[in-house]
Design a protein around this motif. Structure first.
Motif, PDB file in Angstrom:
ATOM      1  N   ALA A   1       0.762  -1.248  -0.020  1.00 13.53           N
ATOM      2  CA  ALA A   1       0.099  -0.084  -0.025  1.00 13.53           C
ATOM      3  C   ALA A   1       0.909   1.399  -0.052  1.00 13.53           C
ATOM      4  N   ILE A   2       2.132   1.113   0.784  1.00 16.06           N
ATOM      5  CA  ILE A   2       2.820   2.333   0.846  1.00 16.06           C
ATOM      6  C   ILE A   2       3.639   2.786  -0.239  1.00 16.06           C
ATOM      7  N   SER A   3       4.006   1.660  -0.841  1.00 18.16           N
ATOM      8  CA  SER A   3       4.430   1.818  -2.205  1.00 18.16           C
ATOM      9  C   SER A   3       3.507   2.508  -3.392  1.00 18.16           C
ATOM     10  N   MET A   4       2.385   2.110  -3.390  1.00 18.18           N
ATOM     11  CA  MET A   4       1.556   2.697  -4.345  1.00 18.18           C
ATOM     12  C   MET A   4       0.846   4.064  -4.103  1.00 18.18           C
ATOM     13  N   PHE A   5       0.879   4.441  -2.513  1.00 18.52           N
ATOM     14  CA  PHE A   5       0.622   5.866  -2.164  1.00 18.52           C
ATOM     15  C   PHE A   5       1.900   6.770  -2.469  1.00 18.52           C
ATOM     16  N   LEU A   6       2.920   6.124  -2.359  1.00 15.93           N
ATOM     17  CA  LEU A   6       4.183   6.994  -2.649  1.00 15.93           C
ATOM     18  C   LEU A   6       4.207   7.474  -4.196  1.00 15.93           C
TER      19      LEU A   6
ATOM     20  N   SER B   1      -7.180   3.366  -4.092  1.00 14.17           N
ATOM     21  CA  SER B   1      -8.342   2.776  -3.590  1.00 14.17           C
ATOM     22  C   SER B   1      -8.118   1.615  -2.721  1.00 14.17           C
ATOM     23  N   VAL B   2      -8.602   1.216  -1.566  1.00 14.99           N
ATOM     24  CA  VAL B   2      -8.411   0.267  -0.827  1.00 14.99           C
ATOM     25  C   VAL B   2      -8.596  -0.840  -1.860  1.00 14.99           C
ATOM     26  N   ALA B   3      -9.465  -1.024  -2.590  1.00 17.87           N
ATOM     27  CA  ALA B   3      -9.635  -2.023  -3.601  1.00 17.87           C
ATOM     28  C   ALA B   3      -8.442  -2.189  -4.365  1.00 17.87           C
ATOM     29  N   GLU B   4      -7.877  -1.233  -4.756  1.00 19.72           N
ATOM     30  CA  GLU B   4      -6.853  -1.573  -5.497  1.00 19.72           C
ATOM     31  C   GLU B   4      -5.475  -2.203  -4.612  1.00 19.72           C
ATOM     32  N   VAL B   5      -5.501  -1.852  -3.678  1.00 19.89           N
ATOM     33  CA  VAL B   5      -4.528  -2.323  -2.560  1.00 19.89           C
ATOM     34  C   VAL B   5      -4.783  -3.634  -2.234  1.00 19.89           C
ATOM     35  N   ALA B   6      -5.894  -3.962  -1.891  1.00 22.37           N
ATOM     36  CA  ALA B   6      -6.257  -5.487  -1.866  1.00 22.37           C
ATOM     37  C   ALA B   6      -5.978  -6.328  -2.888  1.00 22.37           C
ATOM     38  N   ALA B   7      -5.910  -5.827  -4.269  1.00 21.73           N
ATOM     39  CA  ALA B   7      -5.787  -6.609  -5.634  1.00 21.73           C
ATOM     40  C   ALA B   7      -4.132  -6.782  -5.518  1.00 21.73           C
ATOM     41  N   ALA B   8      -3.737  -5.606  -5.292  1.00 21.75           N
ATOM     42  CA  ALA B   8      -2.244  -5.694  -5.593  1.00 21.75           C
ATOM     43  C   ALA B   8      -1.802  -6.823  -4.533  1.00 21.75           C
ATOM     44  N   ALA B   9      -2.260  -6.700  -3.381  1.00 23.16           N
ATOM     45  CA  ALA B   9      -1.557  -7.510  -2.237  1.00 23.16           C
ATOM     46  C   ALA B   9      -2.491  -9.205  -2.398  1.00 23.16           C
TER      47      ALA B   9
ATOM     48  N   PRO C   1      -8.572  -1.621   9.649  1.00 19.33           N
ATOM     49  CA  PRO C   1      -9.869  -1.086   9.890  1.00 19.33           C
ATOM     50  C   PRO C   1     -10.212   0.032   9.056  1.00 19.33           C
ATOM     51  N   ALA C   2      -9.124   0.810   8.875  1.00 17.91           N
ATOM     52  CA  ALA C   2      -9.035   2.220   7.881  1.00 17.91           C
ATOM     53  C   ALA C   2      -8.133   2.022   7.020  1.00 17.91           C
ATOM     54  N   LYS C   3      -8.199   2.839   5.947  1.00 14.70           N
ATOM     55  CA  LYS C   3      -7.361   3.125   5.066  1.00 14.70           C
ATOM     56  C   LYS C   3      -5.873   3.438   5.447  1.00 14.70           C
ATOM     57  N   GLU C   4      -5.966   4.568   6.419  1.00 20.56           N
ATOM     58  CA  GLU C   4      -4.894   5.253   6.889  1.00 20.56           C
ATOM     59  C   GLU C   4      -4.019   4.395   7.820  1.00 20.56           C
ATOM     60  N   ASP C   5      -4.695   3.368   8.513  1.00 24.61           N
ATOM     61  CA  ASP C   5      -3.951   2.359   9.090  1.00 24.61           C
ATOM     62  C   ASP C   5      -2.826   1.465   8.369  1.00 24.61           C
ATOM     63  N   LEU C   6      -3.006   1.351   6.845  1.00 33.11           N
ATOM     64  CA  LEU C   6      -2.169   0.907   6.024  1.00 33.11           C
ATOM     65  C   LEU C   6      -0.822   1.540   6.238  1.00 33.11           C
ATOM     66  N   VAL C   7      -0.807   2.938   6.304  1.00 39.16           N
ATOM     67  CA  VAL C   7       0.424   3.707   6.375  1.00 39.16           C
ATOM     68  C   VAL C   7       0.851   3.687   7.779  1.00 39.16           C
ATOM     69  N   LEU C   8       0.063   3.907   8.885  1.00 37.84           N
ATOM     70  CA  LEU C   8       0.462   3.936  10.124  1.00 37.84           C
ATOM     71  C   LEU C   8       0.706   2.671  10.746  1.00 37.84           C
ATOM     72  N   HIS C   9       0.771   1.669  10.092  1.00 37.40           N
ATOM     73  CA  HIS C   9       1.072   0.409  10.563  1.00 37.40           C
ATOM     74  C   HIS C   9       2.613   0.185  10.945  1.00 37.40           C
ATOM     75  N   ARG C  10       3.372   0.980  10.173  1.00 37.94           N
ATOM     76  CA  ARG C  10       4.825   1.289  10.522  1.00 37.94           C
ATOM     77  C   ARG C  10       5.189   1.897  12.040  1.00 37.94           C
TER      78      ARG C  10
ATOM     79  N   ASP D   1      14.253   7.064   1.518  1.00 36.39           N
ATOM     80  CA  ASP D   1      12.856   6.227   1.744  1.00 36.39           C
ATOM     81  C   ASP D   1      12.040   6.859   2.904  1.00 36.39           C
ATOM     82  N   VAL D   2      12.950   7.233   4.056  1.00 38.78           N
ATOM     83  CA  VAL D   2      12.228   7.850   5.138  1.00 38.78           C
ATOM     84  C   VAL D   2      11.810   9.055   4.724  1.00 38.78           C
ATOM     85  N   LEU D   3      12.441  10.074   4.120  1.00 31.59           N
ATOM     86  CA  LEU D   3      12.203  11.420   3.744  1.00 31.59           C
ATOM     87  C   LEU D   3      10.887  11.005   2.914  1.00 31.59           C
ATOM     88  N   ALA D   4      10.766  10.206   1.741  1.00 33.09           N
ATOM     89  CA  ALA D   4       9.401  10.108   1.029  1.00 33.09           C
ATOM     90  C   ALA D   4       8.370   9.742   2.000  1.00 33.09           C
ATOM     91  N   PHE D   5       8.541   8.790   2.988  1.00 41.13           N
ATOM     92  CA  PHE D   5       7.463   8.444   3.873  1.00 41.13           C
ATOM     93  C   PHE D   5       6.970   9.451   4.632  1.00 41.13           C
TER      94      PHE D   5
END
Length: 218
Positions: A24-29, A37-45, A57-66, A113-117
């Motif tokens: 997800a983070i790769s796609m967001f970056l 979309s969440v659907a696109e992330v699910a398909a990619a995974a 539970p939320a789209k934002e959690d895909l990023v904040l998992h880090r 990579d950290v700067l981009a994130f």
């Protein structure tokens, strides 16, 4: 179920968390948080959308998992400190060590990579808003570690400490985002941390079990 099987199951679950989050983070970056979309992330995974939401539970959690491993970091530092070491001393040493290691949590990391994130994170209002929940949980965990017997007093102390850590990291990140290197900022970051923890120590007496802290000039 045996402990070994349970451990394997938990490891597989953790690997799934990480794989989905990184995809997800790769796609967001690449395209921007709001344009994926969440659907696109699910398909990619290669998982279904309902399965993804069971993990996140939320789209934002895909990023904040880090940040998941860091949510109770301050609490773990306090509970695991050596005998005879105060909570503030333990947290001060941990933060200074993080500066030396260029830990991204301290804001003092200029790896591309950290700067981009960080630019993704702080440039997306919904992610910034979601960070407040993370900070609240960090405060609650630290308050319990400081003193589970005086919840209000411990929460006051924890709130001030977490705020200091956030401000220090924000200042370091602001300068690096403006173009300075971690090496250029390091000395000032160490000085700022020393000042911040001195202010905490002089203005805040840490609560002892069953006793409220005194707040005021040292």
């Amino acid at each position: 179920m045996s402990a070994e099987k349970f451990s394997l199951r938990e490891r597989k679950k953790q690997l799934t968390y990480e794989a989905v989050s990184e995809a997800a983070i790769s796609m967001f970056l690449e395209r921007g948080f709001d344009k994926v979309s969440v659907a696109e992330v699910a398909a990619a995974a290669d998982i279904s959308k309902p399965t993804l939401f069971r993990y996140f539970p939320a789209k934002e959690d895909l990023v904040l998992h880090r940040f998941a491993d860091h949510e109770d970091e301050a609490a773990r530092v306090v509970t695991g400190r050596p005998d005879g070491t105060s909570p503030l001393d333990a947290l001060r040493r941990h933060f200074l060590d993080g500066l030396d290691r260029r830990d991204p949590v301290t804001g003092l990391c200029d790896h591309p990579d950290v700067l981009a994130f960080h630019r993704l994170l702080y440039g997306t209002p919904s992610l910034v808003a979601r960070l407040y929940g993370y900070q609240g949980r960090s405060e609650a965990a630290l308050a319990r570690a400081l003193d589970p017997g005086t919840p209000v007093a411990a929460r006051l102390a924890a709130g001030q400490i977490i705020a200091v850590l956030r401000i220090l990291a924000d200042e370091n990140w602001r300068r690096i985002d403006a173009g300075e290197s971690a090496g250029q900022v390091h000395a000032d970051a160490v000085e700022a941390a020393a000042l911040a923890f001195a202010q905490l120590e002089n203005g805040l007496l840490m609560p002892r079990p069953g006793e409220a802290p005194s707040v005021g000039p040292g």
